[in-house]
Write a protein that holds these residues in place. Structure first.
Motif, PDB file in Angstrom:
ATOM      1  N   ALA A 259      35.172   6.641 -50.609  1.00 28.26           N
ATOM      2  CA  ALA A 259      36.328   6.272 -50.971  1.00 28.26           C
ATOM      3  C   ALA A 259      36.030   5.402 -51.892  1.00 28.26           C
ATOM      4  O   ALA A 259      36.993   4.935 -52.963  1.00 28.26           O
ATOM      5  N   ARG A 260      34.113   5.334 -52.061  1.00 19.77           N
ATOM      6  CA  ARG A 260      33.766   4.291 -53.185  1.00 19.77           C
ATOM      7  C   ARG A 260      34.884   5.224 -54.776  1.00 19.77           C
ATOM      8  O   ARG A 260      34.988   5.089 -55.805  1.00 19.77           O
ATOM      9  N   ALA A 261      34.378   6.795 -54.909  1.00 20.09           N
ATOM     10  CA  ALA A 261      34.329   7.036 -55.972  1.00 20.09           C
ATOM     11  C   ALA A 261      36.103   7.444 -55.590  1.00 20.09           C
ATOM     12  O   ALA A 261      36.650   7.933 -57.226  1.00 20.09           O
ATOM     13  N   ALA A 262      36.714   7.640 -54.719  1.00 19.10           N
ATOM     14  CA  ALA A 262      38.425   7.818 -55.169  1.00 19.10           C
ATOM     15  C   ALA A 262      39.601   7.228 -56.454  1.00 19.10           C
ATOM     16  O   ALA A 262      38.772   5.777 -56.580  1.00 19.10           O
ATOM     17  N   ARG A 263      39.843   7.574 -56.811  1.00 18.29           N
ATOM     18  CA  ARG A 263      40.626   7.143 -57.893  1.00 18.29           C
ATOM     19  C   ARG A 263      42.609   6.201 -57.468  1.00 18.29           C
ATOM     20  O   ARG A 263      42.720   5.233 -58.252  1.00 18.29           O
TER      21      ARG A 263
ATOM     22  N   LEU B 258      44.856   5.840 -50.059  1.00 21.14           N
ATOM     23  CA  LEU B 258      43.416   6.930 -49.704  1.00 21.14           C
ATOM     24  C   LEU B 258      44.143   7.157 -48.207  1.00 21.14           C
ATOM     25  O   LEU B 258      44.801   7.366 -47.827  1.00 21.14           O
ATOM     26  N   VAL B 259      43.858   9.069 -47.880  1.00 18.12           N
ATOM     27  CA  VAL B 259      44.065   9.824 -47.411  1.00 18.12           C
ATOM     28  C   VAL B 259      42.532  10.150 -46.148  1.00 18.12           C
ATOM     29  O   VAL B 259      41.970  11.246 -47.715  1.00 18.12           O
ATOM     30  N   PHE B 260      42.847  10.201 -45.390  1.00 18.13           N
ATOM     31  CA  PHE B 260      41.638  10.806 -44.518  1.00 18.13           C
ATOM     32  C   PHE B 260      41.558  11.377 -44.332  1.00 18.13           C
ATOM     33  O   PHE B 260      42.209  11.950 -43.690  1.00 18.13           O
ATOM     34  N   MET B 261      40.702  12.824 -44.133  1.00 18.17           N
ATOM     35  CA  MET B 261      41.707  14.169 -43.239  1.00 18.17           C
ATOM     36  C   MET B 261      40.038  15.109 -43.199  1.00 18.17           C
ATOM     37  O   MET B 261      38.885  14.923 -43.507  1.00 18.17           O
ATOM     38  N   ASP B 262      39.839  16.281 -41.845  1.00 19.12           N
ATOM     39  CA  ASP B 262      38.594  15.939 -41.232  1.00 19.12           C
ATOM     40  C   ASP B 262      38.826  17.651 -42.328  1.00 19.12           C
ATOM     41  O   ASP B 262      40.056  17.860 -42.484  1.00 19.12           O
TER      42      ASP B 262
ATOM     43  N   ALA C 110      43.338  -0.460 -51.606  1.00 22.79           N
ATOM     44  CA  ALA C 110      42.105  -1.804 -51.431  1.00 22.79           C
ATOM     45  C   ALA C 110      42.128  -2.558 -50.369  1.00 22.79           C
ATOM     46  O   ALA C 110      40.762  -3.299 -50.479  1.00 22.79           O
ATOM     47  N   ARG C 111      43.097  -2.199 -48.978  1.00 19.95           N
ATOM     48  CA  ARG C 111      42.114  -3.082 -48.047  1.00 19.95           C
ATOM     49  C   ARG C 111      41.570  -1.863 -47.445  1.00 19.95           C
ATOM     50  O   ARG C 111      40.448  -2.692 -47.461  1.00 19.95           O
ATOM     51  N   PHE C 112      40.843  -0.528 -47.451  1.00 15.49           N
ATOM     52  CA  PHE C 112      40.477  -0.381 -47.065  1.00 15.49           C
ATOM     53  C   PHE C 112      38.491  -1.035 -47.227  1.00 15.49           C
ATOM     54  O   PHE C 112      38.135  -0.651 -47.176  1.00 15.49           O
TER      55      PHE C 112
ATOM     56  N   THR D 153      36.073   1.774 -35.916  1.00 18.24           N
ATOM     57  CA  THR D 153      35.748   0.109 -37.378  1.00 18.24           C
ATOM     58  C   THR D 153      36.840  -0.402 -37.974  1.00 18.24           C
ATOM     59  O   THR D 153      37.154  -1.223 -37.625  1.00 18.24           O
ATOM     60  N   SER D 154      37.642   1.156 -38.580  1.00 13.56           N
ATOM     61  CA  SER D 154      38.929   0.620 -39.446  1.00 13.56           C
ATOM     62  C   SER D 154      39.859   0.074 -39.107  1.00 13.56           C
ATOM     63  O   SER D 154      39.914  -1.199 -39.702  1.00 13.56           O
ATOM     64  N   THR D 155      39.990   0.729 -37.606  1.00 12.06           N
ATOM     65  CA  THR D 155      41.352   0.123 -37.325  1.00 12.06           C
ATOM     66  C   THR D 155      41.430  -1.205 -37.199  1.00 12.06           C
ATOM     67  O   THR D 155      41.696  -1.677 -36.699  1.00 12.06           O
ATOM     68  N   MET D 156      40.092  -1.689 -36.327  1.00 12.74           N
ATOM     69  CA  MET D 156      40.048  -2.688 -35.440  1.00 12.74           C
ATOM     70  C   MET D 156      39.868  -3.560 -36.397  1.00 12.74           C
ATOM     71  O   MET D 156      40.027  -5.209 -35.948  1.00 12.74           O
ATOM     72  N   ALA D 157      39.522  -3.415 -37.620  1.00 18.07           N
ATOM     73  CA  ALA D 157      39.125  -4.417 -38.662  1.00 18.07           C
ATOM     74  C   ALA D 157      40.357  -4.898 -39.509  1.00 18.07           C
ATOM     75  O   ALA D 157      40.247  -5.952 -39.837  1.00 18.07           O
ATOM     76  N   PHE D 158      41.454  -3.781 -39.611  1.00 25.08           N
ATOM     77  CA  PHE D 158      42.936  -3.879 -40.131  1.00 25.08           C
ATOM     78  C   PHE D 158      43.430  -4.877 -39.258  1.00 25.08           C
ATOM     79  O   PHE D 158      44.059  -6.027 -39.903  1.00 25.08           O
ATOM     80  N   PHE D 159      43.177  -4.737 -37.910  1.00 17.24           N
ATOM     81  CA  PHE D 159      44.118  -5.050 -36.618  1.00 17.24           C
ATOM     82  C   PHE D 159      43.249  -7.263 -36.695  1.00 17.24           C
ATOM     83  O   PHE D 159      44.300  -8.065 -36.605  1.00 17.24           O
TER      84      PHE D 159
END
Length: 284
Positions: free
Chosen positions: A72-76, A80-84, A154-156, A172-178
């Motif tokens: 996430a820090r390196a992405a321009r 952002l899409v996160f996938m396994d 920016a949100r993430f 963690t990210s889901t609960m933080a967004f809520f």
């Protein structure tokens, strides 16, 4: 459409990446693709080089969450899409996630059905997580632990400091967004069987189950967990007092201890609630 960065944490997923990366490039030809190599000992780096995608390598394994943070820090991209990286997620679903995101949401999560769960045990655990998170947030949480999600960068990045280095970054990210009142949507997806060996360990996962339960509460509203627990101890103290008064005509130490525990638990919940509020406070 917003510039897109796709982030895949991977640890010894070379076999899956050989098949996944070409499909991903075909589905999203203009996207930035970042594979975060979490201390792999296979040919992950060579596969990424052959596919023409960025590979961020760690000298040793730091955990799935650490890989997410690094990517996430390196992405321009501003999305952002996160996938396994194990081949479970279908690259064709990225377009659906982005389309939903552009309807005014800050994060869209791919929600797996029961057939897509990694075994009955994981399915039951995820059902409990979803139920508890729904109760805590007052919003329907369809898949709390799904690692397939799209979010506004920016949100993430606001919550990177909260994310653990281990496996519970989705929770963690889901609960933080809520908690921050950033709108979250869910989109039904099908997850395939992973390619290669799973990194899940039953005993370690059992411990993680209880840790995630507490994390759900403490990340959103600790008092919603501590207040009912405090009330339970208070009622148990009252019930014990009623019994001992009826039988022996006296107040016992056990009732006093239960009432004391009720007060202490409530105060801990109150302090935790204030700490949580400070964590999410943003300067104007």
């Amino acid at each position: 459409m917003s510039h897109l960065s796709i982030i895949l944490p991977a640890k010894n997923e070379g076999e899956a990446l050989k098949e996944l990366l070409p499909r991903l490039r075909a589905a999203q030809s203009d996207a930035e693709i970042i594979v975060v190599d979490d201390g792999s000992t296979d040919d992950t780096r060579d596969i990424c080089a052959a596919a023409g995608v960025t590979c961020l390598s760690s000298p040793y394994s730091m955990g799935n969450g650490a890989a997410i943070k690094r990517g996430a820090r390196a992405a321009r991209g501003d999305v952002l899409v996160f996938m396994d990286g194990d081949g479970q997620h279908d690259p064709a679903d990225i377009a659906r996630l982005i389309e939903k995101l552009e309807q005014g949401y800050d994060m869209v999560v791919g929600a797996r059905d029961w057939d897509s769960q990694a075994g009955v045990g994981r399915g039951v655990a995820n059902t409990i997580y979803n139920w508890l998170a729904t109760r805590m947030t007052g919003q329907v949480v369809e898949d709390l632990t799904s690692g397939y999600r799209a979010a506004r960068a920016a949100r993430f990045r606001e919550f990177l400091y909260l994310l653990p280095n281990g496996f519970s970054y989705p929770t963690t990210s889901t609960m933080a967004f809520f908690r921050s009142a950033y709108p979250v949507a869910y989109l039904p997806i099908k997850a395939a069987q992973r390619i290669g060996k799973s990194h899940i360990k039953p005993i370690k996962d059992g411990v993680r189950f209880f840790l995630i339960i507490f994390k759900i509460a403490t990340l959103y509203s600790p008092l919603k967990l501590f207040a009912p627990t405090s009330l339970l101890f208070f009622l148990l103290g009252c019930a014990n007092y009623a019994r001992t008064f009826w039988v022996d005509g006296r107040l016992t130490n056990m009732s006093t201890l239960m009432w004391s525990a009720a007060v202490i638990i409530f105060l801990i919940g109150l302090v935790s609630e204030q700490i949580t509020s400070l964590i999410y406070r943003r300067d104007a």
